[in-house]
Structure formats: C-alpha cells, structure tokens
Design a protein around this motif. Sequence first.
Motif, PDB file in Angstrom:
ATOM      1  N   GLY A 136       0.819  -1.206   0.000  1.00 41.51           N
ATOM      2  CA  GLY A 136       0.000   0.000   0.000  1.00 41.51           C
ATOM      3  C   GLY A 136       0.851   1.254   0.000  1.00 41.51           C
ATOM      4  O   GLY A 136       0.557   2.237  -0.693  1.00 41.51           O
ATOM      5  N   PHE A 137       1.932   1.245   0.780  1.00 40.00           N
ATOM      6  CA  PHE A 137       2.830   2.396   0.829  1.00 40.00           C
ATOM      7  C   PHE A 137       3.515   2.623  -0.521  1.00 40.00           C
ATOM      8  O   PHE A 137       3.756   3.762  -0.927  1.00 40.00           O
ATOM      9  CB  PHE A 137       3.888   2.197   1.911  1.00 40.00           C
ATOM     10  N   GLY A 154       2.202   2.067  -3.328  1.00 42.75           N
ATOM     11  CA  GLY A 154       1.194   2.360  -4.340  1.00 42.75           C
ATOM     12  C   GLY A 154       0.755   1.143  -5.129  1.00 42.75           C
ATOM     13  O   GLY A 154       0.139   1.271  -6.188  1.00 42.75           O
ATOM     14  N   GLY A 207      -0.903  -1.512  -3.516  1.00 42.32           N
ATOM     15  CA  GLY A 207      -1.904  -2.212  -2.723  1.00 42.32           C
ATOM     16  C   GLY A 207      -3.292  -1.998  -3.295  1.00 42.32           C
ATOM     17  O   GLY A 207      -3.490  -2.021  -4.509  1.00 42.32           O
ATOM     18  N   PRO A 237      -6.458  -0.039  -4.586  1.00 48.56           N
ATOM     19  CA  PRO A 237      -6.585   1.271  -5.231  1.00 48.56           C
ATOM     20  C   PRO A 237      -7.373   2.235  -4.360  1.00 48.56           C
ATOM     21  O   PRO A 237      -8.320   1.831  -3.678  1.00 48.56           O
ATOM     22  CB  PRO A 237      -7.333   0.952  -6.532  1.00 48.56           C
ATOM     23  N   PRO A 238      -7.002   3.525  -4.336  1.00 48.38           N
ATOM     24  CA  PRO A 238      -7.750   4.516  -3.569  1.00 48.38           C
ATOM     25  C   PRO A 238      -9.155   4.655  -4.146  1.00 48.38           C
ATOM     26  O   PRO A 238      -9.377   4.373  -5.324  1.00 48.38           O
ATOM     27  CB  PRO A 238      -6.916   5.787  -3.744  1.00 48.38           C
ATOM     28  N   ASP A 246      -6.938   1.730   3.620  1.00 50.20           N
ATOM     29  CA  ASP A 246      -5.809   0.794   3.638  1.00 50.20           C
ATOM     30  C   ASP A 246      -4.702   1.443   4.452  1.00 50.20           C
ATOM     31  O   ASP A 246      -4.280   2.563   4.152  1.00 50.20           O
ATOM     32  CB  ASP A 246      -5.357   0.522   2.202  1.00 50.20           C
ATOM     33  N   GLY A 251      -1.734   2.481   2.466  1.00 52.08           N
ATOM     34  CA  GLY A 251      -2.094   3.622   1.621  1.00 52.08           C
ATOM     35  C   GLY A 251      -2.205   4.906   2.421  1.00 52.08           C
ATOM     36  O   GLY A 251      -1.862   5.991   1.930  1.00 52.08           O
ATOM     37  N   GLN A 277       1.238   6.185   2.818  1.00 51.34           N
ATOM     38  CA  GLN A 277       1.729   6.719   1.543  1.00 51.34           C
ATOM     39  C   GLN A 277       1.116   8.087   1.230  1.00 51.34           C
ATOM     40  O   GLN A 277       1.791   9.002   0.775  1.00 51.34           O
ATOM     41  CB  GLN A 277       1.410   5.708   0.429  1.00 51.34           C
ATOM     42  N   GLU A 278      -0.185   8.225   1.502  1.00 46.61           N
ATOM     43  CA  GLU A 278      -0.864   9.490   1.223  1.00 46.61           C
ATOM     44  C   GLU A 278      -0.447  10.585   2.201  1.00 46.61           C
ATOM     45  O   GLU A 278      -0.388  11.764   1.838  1.00 46.61           O
ATOM     46  CB  GLU A 278      -2.378   9.291   1.305  1.00 46.61           C
TER      47      GLU A 278
END
Length: 299
Positions: A239-240, A242, A244, A246-247, A251, A254, A257-258
Amino acid sequence: MATQNISMTKGSSRFSVALKDFWSGAKELAELVFSSPTAVIGLVIVAIWVLVAVFAPLITTYSPLEQDYKSINDPPSAAHVLGTDNLGRDVWSRVAYGARTILSLGPLSVFVAFLVGLALGLPAGYYGGWVDEVVMRVLDALMAFPTILLYMIIISALGASSFNVVIAIAIGGAPGIARLVRALTMDIRTREYVFAAKLRGDSDFMIMLREILPNSRGPLIVDFLLRIGYAAFYIGTLGFLGLGLPPPTPDWGGMVQEGHSHMMSNIWPVLSATVAIVTLVIGLNMFADGLREESMRYQ
C-alpha cells in the motif's frame, strides 16, 4: 431398509467422532494459549483489532470515504478523535475500516498459500524421487526472488486490486509452506501408523489426508499465524508503494503513503496507520510465538 439404517448409523457415528476430535483439538489449543502469557497478550491485541474491524460502523461517526474540505489536516478534536487527513477524511474511520481490509486479505491470502503449499509439499515429501525433485526446483526458482520484489512484479503485471494482492502474497508464501509441509511429511511417513494404513489398503491420498496432515497440524498452525503477521506487513508495504488496494479504499499502507508528504503539518494519519500495523503484527507474532514455545515444551 436395514441397509439404509446401517448406513445412517455409520454416518452419524463418523460425524460424532469428527465432532469429538474437533472439540478435543480446540480444547488442546485453548490450553496451550492460556498457559502462555505471551500468547495471551498477543491474542488480546489481535482480538481488539478484530473487534474494531467487526464493529467499525458502530464505533465511527463518519464514513471512511466522506470528505470535508472545511476540515483538512485538522488535529485530534472532539469531532475527529484522530484528526483528519489531507482530503478532510476522518482518520479514525479510515483506521477502523482499514482493519477490515487487512484482517480479511491477510488470512485469506495465507489460506490460499497454504492450499498451494499443501498440494505441492505433501506429494513431494510422501513420494520423494522425481516428484520431489521437480517440485523443489520450481519452488527454488520462486524463492530466488526477494519476496517484496516478487510481489511488486506480480502486481505490476496484474494491476492493483484486492484479488491481485491475495494472489501475489499466496504465490510468494507458497514455496516456504511447501518446504515445511515436505519436511514434516518426510518425517511422518516413516511412522508405524502410516505403515498400518498402507496395510489396510488405504490410498496414498487418504494416507496423506488422514494420517500425515492431522499429525503435522501443530507446526502448521503456528506457521499459519506467523504468516498472517507477515501478510499484514506486506499488505501495508505494498500500500505504501502504491501497489496495494486502489484509492480511496481504506488501507493502512495507503494512509501512510498518502500522508507522508504532509507529515510536517499533520502527522496523525501516518502515525495512526503505522501504530495500527505495528501493533497488529506484534500481536500476531506474540500469539504464534507463545503457541510455539508451549507446544515445544510438551514434546
């Protein structure tokens, strides 16, 4: 009519024996868990996250996808317990619903990996010879890739989705499981009860299913629990990166990452998701380690 009654009696007897064996195994597992403080602590941590995932709609006020552009990057407050992210989404809601994601995909991917590992490891260990050689060479080829690199290759080729994440983790985990199953099978196949089953005329498949697999369940259960922790970690890592889910799917990886590009102004999304991943992985590992220590004590 008498034949039918005899068949029904036999079926009922088999069901009773299976049910008795199940409760006996469950009781034995519970005794192992509660005799280990480490396993109990791990179980409590995991149970908390399971409850959070199950009751997420009841313990959150906002939808994890609801955006409020008037409350972007807000700190924790009475309205938002863990603040909001860069899109104004409630962080606590995304953490709670993210627990559903990771606690469903993690065990599912490990379960699929175990099915593949059992299908490869049992015949390789039982038959040996060319069957073992072919299976092991295929597994060696897969294990030559670093795990995270293999996941990245698979998901880059198939695309980012929950299904593909499960497939990637299953493919990456199956070789290690197959090797463990093979080693256990090679040991158990020399036991007297296996020879007795052969003398009864049982097929190889039934011997593997009834004699070998049940008698290797202890190490396999511990390995299953450990691999759920690894799967949770890798799902967060993907997820980190990108790769994993999908947004805007909630997550934990994610979220990190975001939020990492906004850490100077708002650390709460990254901190919350990181703490969630760490505590879940630690809980699963403590639970598995406690079980392993207790089971080895009675060997």
